[in-house]
Design an enzyme around this catalytic site. Sequence first.
Site, PDB file in Angstrom:
ATOM      1  CE1 TYR A  19      -3.702   2.492   0.482  1.00 13.69           C
ATOM      2  CE2 TYR A  19      -2.366   3.333   2.289  1.00 13.69           C
ATOM      3  CZ  TYR A  19      -3.431   3.472   1.427  1.00 13.69           C
ATOM      4  OH  TYR A  19      -4.219   4.592   1.477  1.00 13.69           O
ATOM      5  CD  GLU A  41      -8.117   6.435   4.544  1.00 10.44           C
ATOM      6  OE1 GLU A  41      -8.048   6.479   5.791  1.00 10.44           O
ATOM      7  OE2 GLU A  41      -7.113   6.278   3.835  1.00 10.44           O
ATOM      8  CD1 TRP A  49      -3.103   1.457   5.876  1.00  6.47           C
ATOM      9  CD2 TRP A  49      -5.245   2.033   6.095  1.00  6.47           C
ATOM     10  NE1 TRP A  49      -3.635   1.603   4.618  1.00  6.47           N
ATOM     11  CE2 TRP A  49      -4.948   1.960   4.726  1.00  6.47           C
ATOM     12  CE3 TRP A  49      -6.531   2.375   6.473  1.00  6.47           C
ATOM     13  CZ2 TRP A  49      -5.885   2.218   3.736  1.00  6.47           C
ATOM     14  CZ3 TRP A  49      -7.474   2.627   5.478  1.00  6.47           C
ATOM     15  CH2 TRP A  49      -7.145   2.544   4.131  1.00  6.47           C
TER      16      TRP A  49
END
Length: 180
Positions: A19, A41, A49
């Site tokens: 990512y 998000e 995350w």
Amino acid sequence: MFSHRRNATRKQKGASQKYHDNHYGFPIHDDNELFGRLVMEINQAGLSWETILKKEDSFRLAYDNFDIQKVAAYTEADRERLLADPGIIRNKLKVNAAIENAKTIMELQKEFGSFEKWLEHHHPKTLPEWMKLFKKTFKFTGGEIVNEFLMSIGYLKGSHSEGCPVYHKVLEQKPKWKEI
């Protein structure tokens, strides 16, 4: 506002490394992918995350690959299906936000031609201005969510430090923040 991913390092492993190196801060030009990033998000709120990245495939499957039209048409049965899906974050507010935000994006597409063009129409803004706009427009979009969403798609600077090897790869993709 501090970004929990801003100072990512090359020492990361797995999904975070991929990512960081290939997605974070790079412009996105596909409305479904923009919607998908917003969903991710929103679901990250209160979690790491890394947890969200590990569940990305499950999110894609559960939300019809983030197809805005399909998600906007979800029924109560779809909401229940999502809330029962152990592969995603089973939070009623977050599930409802995804569905309602898909409906909102469809309205923005009608008015502006695309979600991306809506974002471009409002660029540039300061983070507080973006936060106010998102809070008025979307569900479940607090300051950190808006900050990370916009940084992650190249609208706000800060996804990578200038010393990060990925920084120059992002610049080559002409992020919106560079236009300011």
